[in-house]
Design a protein around this motif. Sequence first.
Motif, short mmCIF file in Angstrom:
data_model
loop_
_atom_site.label_atom_id
_atom_site.label_comp_id
_atom_site.label_asym_id
_atom_site.label_seq_id
_atom_site.Cartn_x
_atom_site.Cartn_y
_atom_site.Cartn_z
N THR A 111 51.91 -33.46 -19.95
CA THR A 111 50.68 -33.42 -20.73
C THR A 111 50.58 -34.63 -21.65
O THR A 111 51.55 -35.01 -22.30
CB THR A 111 50.62 -32.13 -21.56
N HIS A 112 49.40 -35.23 -21.68
CA HIS A 112 49.10 -36.36 -22.56
C HIS A 112 48.00 -35.94 -23.53
O HIS A 112 47.20 -35.04 -23.24
CB HIS A 112 48.64 -37.57 -21.74
N TYR A 113 47.97 -36.61 -24.68
CA TYR A 113 47.00 -36.30 -25.72
C TYR A 113 46.32 -37.57 -26.20
O TYR A 113 46.90 -38.66 -26.11
CB TYR A 113 47.69 -35.63 -26.91
N LEU A 114 45.11 -37.42 -26.70
CA LEU A 114 44.40 -38.52 -27.34
C LEU A 114 43.90 -38.01 -28.69
O LEU A 114 43.27 -36.96 -28.77
CB LEU A 114 43.20 -38.99 -26.50
N ALA A 115 44.22 -38.77 -29.74
CA ALA A 115 43.67 -38.52 -31.07
C ALA A 115 42.76 -39.70 -31.40
O ALA A 115 43.20 -40.85 -31.37
CB ALA A 115 44.79 -38.40 -32.10
N GLU A 116 41.50 -39.41 -31.66
CA GLU A 116 40.54 -40.45 -32.02
C GLU A 116 40.15 -40.28 -33.48
O GLU A 116 39.97 -39.16 -33.96
CB GLU A 116 39.24 -40.30 -31.23
N LEU A 117 40.00 -41.39 -34.16
CA LEU A 117 39.41 -41.42 -35.50
C LEU A 117 38.25 -42.38 -35.40
O LEU A 117 38.39 -43.48 -34.85
CB LEU A 117 40.43 -41.92 -36.53
N TYR A 118 37.09 -41.99 -35.91
CA TYR A 118 35.93 -42.86 -35.76
C TYR A 118 34.93 -42.71 -36.91
O TYR A 118 34.90 -41.69 -37.60
CB TYR A 118 35.23 -42.65 -34.41
N THR A 119 34.17 -43.80 -37.08
CA THR A 119 33.16 -43.90 -38.13
C THR A 119 31.91 -44.52 -37.52
O THR A 119 32.01 -45.48 -36.74
CB THR A 119 33.68 -44.80 -39.28
N ASP A 159 29.84 -48.96 -28.99
CA ASP A 159 28.69 -49.69 -29.54
C ASP A 159 28.22 -49.03 -30.84
O ASP A 159 27.63 -49.68 -31.69
CB ASP A 159 27.51 -49.68 -28.56
N TYR A 160 28.48 -47.73 -30.95
CA TYR A 160 27.96 -46.94 -32.07
C TYR A 160 29.02 -46.46 -33.06
O TYR A 160 28.68 -46.08 -34.18
CB TYR A 160 27.21 -45.72 -31.54
N PHE A 161 30.29 -46.46 -32.64
CA PHE A 161 31.34 -45.92 -33.50
C PHE A 161 32.55 -46.84 -33.49
O PHE A 161 33.04 -47.23 -32.43
CB PHE A 161 31.77 -44.52 -33.05
N GLU A 162 33.03 -47.16 -34.69
CA GLU A 162 34.29 -47.90 -34.85
C GLU A 162 35.39 -46.88 -34.62
O GLU A 162 35.48 -45.88 -35.34
CB GLU A 162 34.37 -48.50 -36.25
N THR A 163 36.23 -47.10 -33.61
CA THR A 163 37.17 -46.07 -33.16
C THR A 163 38.60 -46.58 -33.13
O THR A 163 38.87 -47.70 -32.74
CB THR A 163 36.78 -45.60 -31.74
N ILE A 164 39.51 -45.69 -33.52
CA ILE A 164 40.95 -45.91 -33.37
C ILE A 164 41.46 -44.83 -32.44
O ILE A 164 41.17 -43.64 -32.63
CB ILE A 164 41.68 -45.82 -34.72
N ASN A 165 42.18 -45.22 -31.39
CA ASN A 165 42.75 -44.28 -30.43
C ASN A 165 44.27 -44.26 -30.54
O ASN A 165 44.90 -45.31 -30.61
CB ASN A 165 42.40 -44.69 -28.99
N ALA A 166 44.82 -43.07 -30.53
CA ALA A 166 46.26 -42.89 -30.41
C ALA A 166 46.46 -41.91 -29.26
O ALA A 166 45.97 -40.78 -29.32
CB ALA A 166 46.86 -42.33 -31.70
N GLY A 167 47.14 -42.35 -28.22
CA GLY A 167 47.31 -41.50 -27.06
C GLY A 167 48.69 -41.65 -26.46
O GLY A 167 49.35 -42.68 -26.65
#
Length: 112
Positions: free
Chosen positions: A2-10, A88-96
């Motif tokens: 199993t893999h996971y993705l945590a996104e933080l976005y503004t 294009d619409y959200f500044e995103t940080i991905n941790a996966g």
Amino acid sequence: MTHYLAELYTPKPAWLALDAQDRQSFFAGIGAGMAGLSALGVEPIALGEVDAKVLHAPPQSFFALWRCPDEAALGALVSGIAASGWHDYFETINAGGAGTDLLGHLAQLATV
């Protein structure tokens, strides 16, 4: 595994400039893309607003947590998000990555 993705976005100014109809059109595209990801076993675990009162809270406004059955599904999720125009619409940080339990993670930290 199993893999996971945590996104933080503004939201970016481009999102803030969209009217309600354009936002709904964008959301319709997101919904359409979710069918293919669901077929791969991608599951949204939780999505919401970041609570700024939590100790060490990030500056981002929103979060999303996803579960994927394997690395290929995680790749499809990240690629699908990018292809949707999300960035294009959200500044995103991905941790996966692959998930483990607490003892497995402590072992990872011990080797650093």
